[in-house]
Design an enzyme around this catalytic site. Sequence first.
Site, PDB file in Angstrom:
ATOM      1  N   HIS A 164      11.062  21.703   4.493  1.00 49.07           N
ATOM      2  CA  HIS A 164      12.627  21.336   6.012  1.00 49.07           C
ATOM      3  C   HIS A 164      12.940  19.766   5.209  1.00 49.07           C
ATOM      4  O   HIS A 164      14.101  20.039   5.222  1.00 49.07           O
ATOM      5  CB  HIS A 164      11.201  20.261   6.996  1.00 49.07           C
ATOM      6  CG  HIS A 164      10.714  21.297   8.152  1.00 49.07           C
ATOM      7  ND1 HIS A 164      11.192  21.437   9.008  1.00 49.07           N
ATOM      8  CD2 HIS A 164       9.497  21.472   7.465  1.00 49.07           C
ATOM      9  CE1 HIS A 164      10.682  22.093   9.303  1.00 49.07           C
ATOM     10  NE2 HIS A 164       9.542  22.690   8.800  1.00 49.07           N
ATOM     11  N   ASP A 185      20.676  15.955   2.863  1.00 47.32           N
ATOM     12  CA  ASP A 185      19.966  15.836   4.224  1.00 47.32           C
ATOM     13  C   ASP A 185      19.402  18.145   4.099  1.00 47.32           C
ATOM     14  O   ASP A 185      20.412  18.789   3.845  1.00 47.32           O
ATOM     15  CB  ASP A 185      20.530  15.865   5.595  1.00 47.32           C
ATOM     16  CG  ASP A 185      19.974  15.296   7.097  1.00 47.32           C
ATOM     17  OD1 ASP A 185      18.543  15.383   6.668  1.00 47.32           O
ATOM     18  OD2 ASP A 185      20.292  14.468   7.564  1.00 47.32           O
TER      19      ASP A 185
HETATM   20  P1  ADQ Z   1      14.829  14.724   9.486  1.00 49.23           P
HETATM   21  O1  ADQ Z   1      15.058  13.844   8.313  1.00 49.23           O
HETATM   22  O2  ADQ Z   1      13.642  13.273  10.716  1.00 49.23           O
HETATM   23  O3  ADQ Z   1      13.869  15.792   9.082  1.00 49.23           O
HETATM   24  P2  ADQ Z   1      16.596  15.248  11.476  1.00 49.23           P
HETATM   25  O4  ADQ Z   1      16.983  16.816  11.472  1.00 49.23           O
HETATM   26  O5  ADQ Z   1      17.874  14.138  11.595  1.00 49.23           O
HETATM   27  O6  ADQ Z   1      15.944  14.554  10.018  1.00 49.23           O
HETATM   28  O7  ADQ Z   1      15.882  15.161  13.128  1.00 49.23           O
HETATM   29  C1  ADQ Z   1      15.840  13.835  12.777  1.00 49.23           C
HETATM   30  C2  ADQ Z   1      14.859  14.127  15.003  1.00 49.23           C
HETATM   31  O8  ADQ Z   1      15.051  12.689  15.202  1.00 49.23           O
HETATM   32  C3  ADQ Z   1      16.795  14.020  15.787  1.00 49.23           C
HETATM   33  O9  ADQ Z   1      15.830  15.116  16.621  1.00 49.23           O
HETATM   34  C4  ADQ Z   1      17.191  13.254  16.178  1.00 49.23           C
HETATM   35  O10 ADQ Z   1      17.417  13.374  17.767  1.00 49.23           O
HETATM   36  C5  ADQ Z   1      15.126  13.155  16.364  1.00 49.23           C
HETATM   37  N1  ADQ Z   1      15.872  10.510  16.005  1.00 49.23           N
HETATM   38  C6  ADQ Z   1      16.772  10.713  15.157  1.00 49.23           C
HETATM   39  N2  ADQ Z   1      17.007   9.176  15.269  1.00 49.23           N
HETATM   40  C7  ADQ Z   1      16.357   8.546  16.744  1.00 49.23           C
HETATM   41  C8  ADQ Z   1      16.183   7.748  17.907  1.00 49.23           C
HETATM   42  N3  ADQ Z   1      16.754   6.898  17.453  1.00 49.23           N
HETATM   43  N4  ADQ Z   1      15.804   7.665  18.680  1.00 49.23           N
HETATM   44  C9  ADQ Z   1      14.963   9.039  18.929  1.00 49.23           C
HETATM   45  N5  ADQ Z   1      15.165   9.475  18.373  1.00 49.23           N
HETATM   46  C10 ADQ Z   1      16.022   9.872  16.997  1.00 49.23           C
HETATM   47  C11 ADQ Z   1      13.659  16.568   8.333  1.00 49.23           C
HETATM   48  C12 ADQ Z   1      14.010  16.590   7.679  1.00 49.23           C
HETATM   49  C13 ADQ Z   1      15.688  17.859   7.714  1.00 49.23           C
HETATM   50  C14 ADQ Z   1      15.474  18.148   8.961  1.00 49.23           C
HETATM   51  C15 ADQ Z   1      14.497  18.353   9.763  1.00 49.23           C
HETATM   52  C16 ADQ Z   1      14.299  19.608  10.165  1.00 49.23           C
HETATM   53  O11 ADQ Z   1      14.986  15.529   7.163  1.00 49.23           O
HETATM   54  O12 ADQ Z   1      16.696  17.217   7.335  1.00 49.23           O
HETATM   55  O13 ADQ Z   1      16.961  18.617  10.199  1.00 49.23           O
HETATM   56  O14 ADQ Z   1      13.448  18.059   9.190  1.00 49.23           O
HETATM   57  O15 ADQ Z   1      13.549  20.365   9.237  1.00 49.23           O
END
Ligand code: ADQ
Length: 481
Positions: A162, A370
């Site tokens: 991921h 990312d």
């Molecule tokens: P993450 O590093 O967690 O995931 P991301 O893909 O942006 O990054 O997902 C974050 C999730 O958390 C999103 O669904 C978002 O809505 C939620 N989120 C973030 N801040 C929040 C808040 N304050 N309140 C509620 N919800 C919040 C890892 C990898 C990424 C990759 C994903 C999936 O680092 O690059 O996209 O896995 O593979």
Amino acid sequence: MEHSALSRLIVVSNRISAPAPEGAASQGGLAMAISAALRQSSGIWFGWSGNAIDEFTGQISMQREAGVTIATIDLEAQDIDEYYNGYANRTLWPLFHYRIDLTQYERSFGEAYARVNKRFADTLLPLIGPDDIVWIQDYHLIPLGRELRERGVKNAIGFFLHIPWPARELILTLPRHRQLVESLFHYDVVGFHTEEWKAAFQSYVINDADGMALSDGRLTAFGRTVRPGAFPIGIDAQGFKDLIQSPVAQESYDRIIESKAGRKMLLGVDRLDYSKGIDERLLAYERLLTDSPELRRQIFLLQISTYTRSEVTAYQDMIERLDSISGRINGAHAEMDWIPIRNVHRMHSREELAGIYRAADVALVTPLRDGMNLVAKEFVAAQDEANPGVLVLSRFAGAAWQMRDALIVNPFSQEDVSDAVKRALAMPLKERQSRWRALMDGVERDDINAWRDNFVAAMHEARDQGRKPPRPRIAAARKDG
Ligand code: ADQ
């Protein structure tokens, strides 16, 4: 897709997001997609319970939740410290996000990583039936495939990463990097989000592991062959659109609109992590305020950053730095009736978040690195097509490979980000709509179900290829000779 009735899917991840009842509004996209696939094949989701015990027992706790079998094990406190907080989050996470300065290479971390992966393999082994397909998730469990093979598992096993795969110059700094990469050759399929991460992996294999790329795209090295692939993850686009209709989303939307008082809102939503480029974003915003005083009072930034991984010092330092930068900017620029940055650390429900996204005029998704970044996709899915907001997206997010109609920026350049925000704020409605339409088409087409189906199909294909009877030797000889 037709799969054998006896073929179950077994998904393994470090932690499990408990499946909610089908269609439940607050379920995360990944949990929703995986649960749906598990339900279809009467599969199992296996992982760490999140609990610590004094001594590892290997006892599996089985539960059925919303039609899915969840199998969990407890880990020892020392394992959690050295494997999860250690090798996973202090070694691999920073290194794979190009933060070699934060990467810690402690031998005890590597040993715990190996130990926990063996523990996962020992406990998972009796659950695997002859026709099952095993799908392992993420950087915590890279060696698990090899451990299963050493225990005699012949099934199709796939691995999905991921996070980014780093450039070879970086991975060479990891002690025992060869061993880590060699583990990946015990899988049938190894998936990355983008062609870029796949190419970085391939570059290591060819340059540092004497490997070779075959004409059908597979890689050979270490006496084994693996199929690498780019499988960009998506969101539950339909589900996210539906969230907008919920009363909670409507309420958070209304609250924001009221509090905007006619100003334009820039929005950042991130897990509090140094890879997300939050400090750099605030500094770019400060630059915008300084260089474009006419925008003062017309705009504000809502930055929502949720605190995770509190055990790791780099994260404790981050929250202090973030609060101090936003405090300084607010102190320098605020007026009695205007605050330039709303700095929020609390967690929001998915419904609340959907309403907040919809009320934003510009989303700043500017990670320094990312794997994909799902916030970019959620923001697009939440927009009102009659008056959509503009996405400013870092070229270093995996999402930039797909979301070409965003305003793509270099997050390391304050000027570049500040210029993009100005352009977004001035963008005519027609251009906003056409960019949004193109982005939304991609978000809907390449959604979470497509990601899952493509990966599972690749694993089935790998399994079926492995079962084909060997070609007659004479034909092979003729071809070679
Ligand atoms: P993450 O590093 O967690 O995931 P991301 O893909 O942006 O990054 O997902 C974050 C999730 O958390 C999103 O669904 C978002 O809505 C939620 N989120 C973030 N801040 C929040 C808040 N304050 N309140 C509620 N919800 C919040 C890892 C990898 C990424 C990759 C994903 C999936 O680092 O690059 O996209 O896995 O593979």
